[in-house]
Design a protein around this motif. Structure first.
Motif, PDB file in Angstrom:
ATOM      1  N   HIS A 241       0.834  -1.209   0.000  1.00 16.11           N
ATOM      2  CA  HIS A 241       0.000   0.000   0.000  1.00 16.11           C
ATOM      3  C   HIS A 241       0.865   1.255   0.000  1.00 16.11           C
ATOM      4  CE1 HIS A 241      -2.756   3.122   1.417  1.00 16.11           C
ATOM      5  NE2 HIS A 241      -3.742   2.343   0.994  1.00 16.11           N
ATOM      6  N   GLU A 242       1.877   1.253   0.845  1.00 18.31           N
ATOM      7  CA  GLU A 242       2.770   2.408   0.940  1.00 18.31           C
ATOM      8  C   GLU A 242       3.491   2.657  -0.383  1.00 18.31           C
ATOM      9  OE1 GLU A 242       6.789   3.705   3.428  1.00 18.31           O
ATOM     10  OE2 GLU A 242       5.471   2.138   4.216  1.00 18.31           O
ATOM     11  N   ARG A 243       3.923   1.575  -1.045  1.00 12.21           N
ATOM     12  CA  ARG A 243       4.649   1.730  -2.300  1.00 12.21           C
ATOM     13  C   ARG A 243       3.731   2.240  -3.414  1.00 12.21           C
ATOM     14  NH1 ARG A 243       8.997   3.481  -4.615  1.00 12.21           N
ATOM     15  NH2 ARG A 243       9.381   2.521  -6.652  1.00 12.21           N
ATOM     16  N   ILE A 244       2.527   1.687  -3.527  1.00 16.34           N
ATOM     17  CA  ILE A 244       1.583   2.145  -4.555  1.00 16.34           C
ATOM     18  C   ILE A 244       1.210   3.598  -4.315  1.00 16.34           C
ATOM     19  CG2 ILE A 244      -0.767   1.859  -5.446  1.00 16.34           C
ATOM     20  CD1 ILE A 244      -0.407  -1.168  -5.066  1.00 16.34           C
ATOM     21  N   ALA A 245       1.008   3.980  -3.054  1.00 14.52           N
ATOM     22  CA  ALA A 245       0.685   5.375  -2.732  1.00 14.52           C
ATOM     23  C   ALA A 245       1.822   6.304  -3.133  1.00 14.52           C
ATOM     24  CB  ALA A 245       0.380   5.507  -1.238  1.00 14.52           C
ATOM     25  N   HIS A 246       3.049   5.906  -2.833  1.00 12.59           N
ATOM     26  CA  HIS A 246       4.217   6.729  -3.168  1.00 12.59           C
ATOM     27  C   HIS A 246       4.364   6.892  -4.677  1.00 12.59           C
ATOM     28  CE1 HIS A 246       8.286   8.356  -3.167  1.00 12.59           C
ATOM     29  NE2 HIS A 246       8.631   7.384  -4.010  1.00 12.59           N
ATOM     30  N   VAL A 247       4.237   5.788  -5.415  1.00  9.99           N
ATOM     31  CA  VAL A 247       4.372   5.845  -6.872  1.00  9.99           C
ATOM     32  C   VAL A 247       3.258   6.696  -7.476  1.00  9.99           C
ATOM     33  CG1 VAL A 247       4.224   4.451  -8.981  1.00  9.99           C
ATOM     34  CG2 VAL A 247       5.643   3.680  -7.080  1.00  9.99           C
ATOM     35  N   SER A 248       2.042   6.571  -6.950  1.00  9.33           N
ATOM     36  CA  SER A 248       0.903   7.339  -7.480  1.00  9.33           C
ATOM     37  C   SER A 248       1.115   8.836  -7.292  1.00  9.33           C
ATOM     38  CB  SER A 248      -0.389   6.891  -6.803  1.00  9.33           C
ATOM     39  OG  SER A 248      -0.659   5.526  -7.072  1.00  9.33           O
ATOM     40  N   ARG A 249       1.579   9.231  -6.117  1.00  6.71           N
ATOM     41  CA  ARG A 249       1.850  10.656  -5.879  1.00  6.71           C
ATOM     42  C   ARG A 249       2.986  11.148  -6.783  1.00  6.71           C
ATOM     43  NH1 ARG A 249       1.270   8.884  -0.295  1.00  6.71           N
ATOM     44  NH2 ARG A 249      -0.792   9.499   0.464  1.00  6.71           N
ATOM     45  N   SER A 250       3.966  10.296  -7.009  1.00  2.00           N
ATOM     46  CA  SER A 250       5.076  10.669  -7.895  1.00  2.00           C
ATOM     47  C   SER A 250       4.583  10.899  -9.319  1.00  2.00           C
ATOM     48  CB  SER A 250       6.151   9.575  -7.881  1.00  2.00           C
ATOM     49  OG  SER A 250       6.683   9.406  -6.580  1.00  2.00           O
ATOM     50  N   CYS A 251       3.618  10.098  -9.761  1.00  2.00           N
ATOM     51  CA  CYS A 251       3.039  10.273 -11.103  1.00  2.00           C
ATOM     52  C   CYS A 251       2.370  11.630 -11.242  1.00  2.00           C
ATOM     53  CB  CYS A 251       2.007   9.174 -11.375  1.00  2.00           C
ATOM     54  SG  CYS A 251       2.686   7.545 -11.652  1.00  2.00           S
ATOM     55  N   VAL A 252       1.607  11.994 -10.228  1.00  2.00           N
ATOM     56  CA  VAL A 252       0.904  13.284 -10.257  1.00  2.00           C
ATOM     57  C   VAL A 252       1.895  14.427 -10.388  1.00  2.00           C
ATOM     58  CG1 VAL A 252      -0.483  14.855  -8.844  1.00  2.00           C
ATOM     59  CG2 VAL A 252      -1.150  12.451  -9.040  1.00  2.00           C
ATOM     60  N   ARG A 253       2.987  14.361  -9.627  1.00  5.75           N
ATOM     61  CA  ARG A 253       4.001  15.421  -9.691  1.00  5.75           C
ATOM     62  C   ARG A 253       4.711  15.419 -11.045  1.00  5.75           C
ATOM     63  NH1 ARG A 253       4.893  13.636  -4.315  1.00  5.75           N
ATOM     64  NH2 ARG A 253       6.637  12.328  -5.010  1.00  5.75           N
ATOM     65  N   ALA A 254       5.089  14.235 -11.537  1.00  5.56           N
ATOM     66  CA  ALA A 254       5.846  14.135 -12.785  1.00  5.56           C
ATOM     67  C   ALA A 254       5.055  14.655 -13.975  1.00  5.56           C
ATOM     68  CB  ALA A 254       6.259  12.685 -13.024  1.00  5.56           C
ATOM     69  N   LEU A 255       3.718  14.520 -13.920  1.00  8.69           N
ATOM     70  CA  LEU A 255       2.876  14.926 -15.045  1.00  8.69           C
ATOM     71  C   LEU A 255       2.247  16.307 -14.831  1.00  8.69           C
ATOM     72  CD1 LEU A 255       1.159  11.464 -15.647  1.00  8.69           C
ATOM     73  CD2 LEU A 255       2.972  12.510 -17.007  1.00  8.69           C
ATOM     74  N   SER A 256       2.689  17.009 -13.776  1.00  8.42           N
ATOM     75  CA  SER A 256       2.193  18.366 -13.485  1.00  8.42           C
ATOM     76  C   SER A 256       0.669  18.393 -13.370  1.00  8.42           C
ATOM     77  CB  SER A 256       2.654  19.356 -14.563  1.00  8.42           C
ATOM     78  OG  SER A 256       4.055  19.372 -14.659  1.00  8.42           O
ATOM     79  N   LEU A 257       0.124  17.372 -12.723  1.00  9.38           N
ATOM     80  CA  LEU A 257      -1.320  17.335 -12.483  1.00  9.38           C
ATOM     81  C   LEU A 257      -1.561  17.946 -11.102  1.00  9.38           C
ATOM     82  CD1 LEU A 257      -1.991  13.777 -13.982  1.00  9.38           C
ATOM     83  CD2 LEU A 257      -2.416  15.981 -15.066  1.00  9.38           C
ATOM     84  N   GLY A 258      -2.153  17.207 -10.191  1.00  6.53           N
ATOM     85  CA  GLY A 258      -2.231  17.702  -8.817  1.00  6.53           C
ATOM     86  C   GLY A 258      -3.423  18.576  -8.506  1.00  6.53           C
ATOM     87  N   TRP A 259      -4.116  19.112  -9.537  1.00 11.03           N
ATOM     88  CA  TRP A 259      -5.337  19.885  -9.244  1.00 11.03           C
ATOM     89  C   TRP A 259      -6.550  18.970  -9.336  1.00 11.03           C
ATOM     90  CZ3 TRP A 259      -9.972  20.779 -11.673  1.00 11.03           C
ATOM     91  CH2 TRP A 259     -10.784  21.779 -11.122  1.00 11.03           C
ATOM     92  N   GLU A 260      -6.611  18.203 -10.403  1.00 13.58           N
ATOM     93  CA  GLU A 260      -7.780  17.423 -10.739  1.00 13.58           C
ATOM     94  C   GLU A 260      -7.760  16.027 -10.121  1.00 13.58           C
ATOM     95  OE1 GLU A 260      -4.539  17.382 -12.285  1.00 13.58           O
ATOM     96  OE2 GLU A 260      -5.605  18.547 -13.809  1.00 13.58           O
ATOM     97  N   PRO A 261      -8.900  15.339 -10.124  1.00 13.95           N
ATOM     98  CA  PRO A 261      -8.887  13.927  -9.756  1.00 13.95           C
ATOM     99  C   PRO A 261      -8.192  13.125 -10.846  1.00 13.95           C
ATOM    100  CG  PRO A 261     -11.100  14.594 -10.445  1.00 13.95           C
ATOM    101  CD  PRO A 261     -10.260  15.825 -10.441  1.00 13.95           C
ATOM    102  N   THR A 262      -7.467  12.101 -10.452  1.00 13.64           N
ATOM    103  CA  THR A 262      -6.802  11.220 -11.413  1.00 13.64           C
ATOM    104  C   THR A 262      -7.003   9.775 -10.982  1.00 13.64           C
ATOM    105  OG1 THR A 262      -4.716  11.382 -10.193  1.00 13.64           O
ATOM    106  CG2 THR A 262      -4.994  12.865 -12.057  1.00 13.64           C
ATOM    107  N   ASN A 263      -6.905   8.860 -11.948  1.00 11.56           N
ATOM    108  CA  ASN A 263      -6.851   7.451 -11.582  1.00 11.56           C
ATOM    109  C   ASN A 263      -5.644   6.832 -12.271  1.00 11.56           C
ATOM    110  OD1 ASN A 263      -8.063   5.503 -13.948  1.00 11.56           O
ATOM    111  ND2 ASN A 263      -9.044   7.515 -14.001  1.00 11.56           N
TER     112      ASN A 263
END
Length: 406
Positions: A241-263
């Motif tokens: 769980h911790e690893r998937i959460a970390h990778v998911s947050r990293s994706c949001v940052r790498a793609l300059s998202l962070g405002w909208e909902p993402t899956n």
């Protein structure tokens, strides 16, 4: 005083579109639908939703319609549940100075090649990939990566054109399909050839940079990748769980998202969590319903709050297990709903049953989300009980197909 309106671009026939309309009304908003073909969405008439027929791929035309509506209504926000018009929604929000996603970030995320490059540059684990523009490129890329590989269009959604190719023959066959005029391209023909990452499938739902939860997912029969079932929350160790959460947050940052909902779609492989794809939008049916049943979080309501500039809240009110089964045909033929939906709905723990097509419909499988015939959703305090409820309800629905005559 003019009504506060929420502009919804396009819609969804499988439940999520109606959920946006209902959530908007609960928030005191007046939903207005803009669509190239409003007749596609049966709930618009049933709910008496004001609709405007406009080419939603024509930004200038949509701006004109929103400006016209703005003379009558106080437009509180503009959004969509559909990826193919999400960039348009972002551009409209910028034009009318409303809260919304960065359209440039959405656009680069929807291009799977650009997305892969940005994730790789950030050191996020993804499958090996190559770009191909013709049959020779595909053959060379597959030889370099090693079979089996996945072929997918560089731009697209709903698993359309995505296939696992295990042999040289399957590779050639699907290349001909993609480049031979049968596949409808949303952009210039570009194929991604990807390493096949083996492992259990998960979907992480994010709001901004906050993890809402992680669902376990299953596909229908290969070689296609059509979702068949989701269970929320997934059974994971703390480390997973911790690893998937970390990778998911990293994706949001790498793609300059962070405002909208993402899956974020991932697989747990021999090297841990590997990102398959990031979608810059809320997940579709049945994930929002499962999140609400499992945790009491209404993702769609919270998304609309974000869109209209209000504070959103992801606080959990309870905890149980929810699962959704998407009903898929196992052959081509004439559809018959052989069971009793009312009996299935009455099973304790069943939360929702929706059939997308009627009996006597001719079904020809497409190998993507157009194959979904309906869904069944259930919830209970435990995974075992929820699975048992779900299977009982699915059996009572009674999906049956009569093969076409030779």
């Amino acid at each position: 005083m003019s009504k506060r309106a929420l502009i919804l671009l396009e819609g969804n026939t499988r439940g999520v579109g109606l959920l946006y309309v209902q959530a908007a009304r609960r928030l005191g908003l007046y939903p207005i639908n803009l669509s190239a073909d409003p007749t596609r969405y049966d709930y618009l008439d049933a709910e008496k939703i004001e609709t405007v027929r406009v080419d939603t791929n024509n930004l200038a035309a949509v701006i004109r319609e929103c400006s016209r509506l703005g003379a009558t209504y106080d437009i509180a926000g503009i959004t969509t549940s559909e990826e193919f018009v999400y960039v348009t929604a972002g551009k409209l929000c910028r034009h009318f100075d409303l809260p919304g996603p960065n359209p440039a970030s959405i656009e680069q995320c929807c291009d799977k090649l650009t997305q892969c490059q940005l994730l790789a540059d950030a050191g996020i684990p993804i499958p090996a990939y190559r770009l191909a523009q013709n049959a020779r490129d595909v053959e060379d890329a597959a030889a370099e990566i090693g079979l089996p590989v996945i072929l997918k269009p560089a731009v697209g959604c709903g698993s359309r054109g995505v296939r696992l190719c295990r042999t040289a023959e399957e590779l050639a066959e699907h290349t001909i399909y993609l480049l031979g005029g049968k596949h409808i391209w949303q952009s210039l023909p570009r194929i991604l050839v990807e390493e096949y990452a083996e492992g259990l499938q998960y979907v992480a739902s994010m709001m901004g940079d906050e993890l809402v939860g992680i669902a376990a997912a299953k596909f229908g029969a290969p070689p296609h990748f059509v979702y068949r079932e989701f269970t929320f929350p997934a059974v994971l160790t703390d480390k997973e769980h911790e690893r998937i959460a970390h990778v998911s947050r990293s994706c949001v940052r790498a793609l300059s998202l962070g405002w909208e909902p993402t899956n974020i779609e991932l697989r747990w492989t021999k090297r841990g969590a590997v990102v398959i794809e990031v979608n810059p939008r809320p997940a579709g049916t049945p994930v929002p319903q499962l999140v609400q049943l499992a945790y009491g979080i209404d993702l769609i309501t919270e998304h609309i709050k974000l869109v209209i500039g209000e504070e959103w809240n992801l606080r959990r009110s309870h905890s149980q297990t929810a699962a959704g089964r998407l009903l898929l045909p196992d052959r081509d033929g004439t559809l018959n709903w052989a069971g009793d939906v009312s009996l299935a709905t009455a099973v304790p723990g069943v939360a929702e049953i929706k059939l997308y097509v009627s009996s006597k419909t001719s079904i020809i499988r497409q190998g993507d989300n157009r194959d979904w015939l309906g869904h069944v959703i259930a919830a209970s305090p435990s995974h075992g009980e929820t699975n048992a409820i779900l299977q009982r309800a699915v059996d009572l629905v009674g999906l049956s197909l009569t093969q076409f005559p030779p």
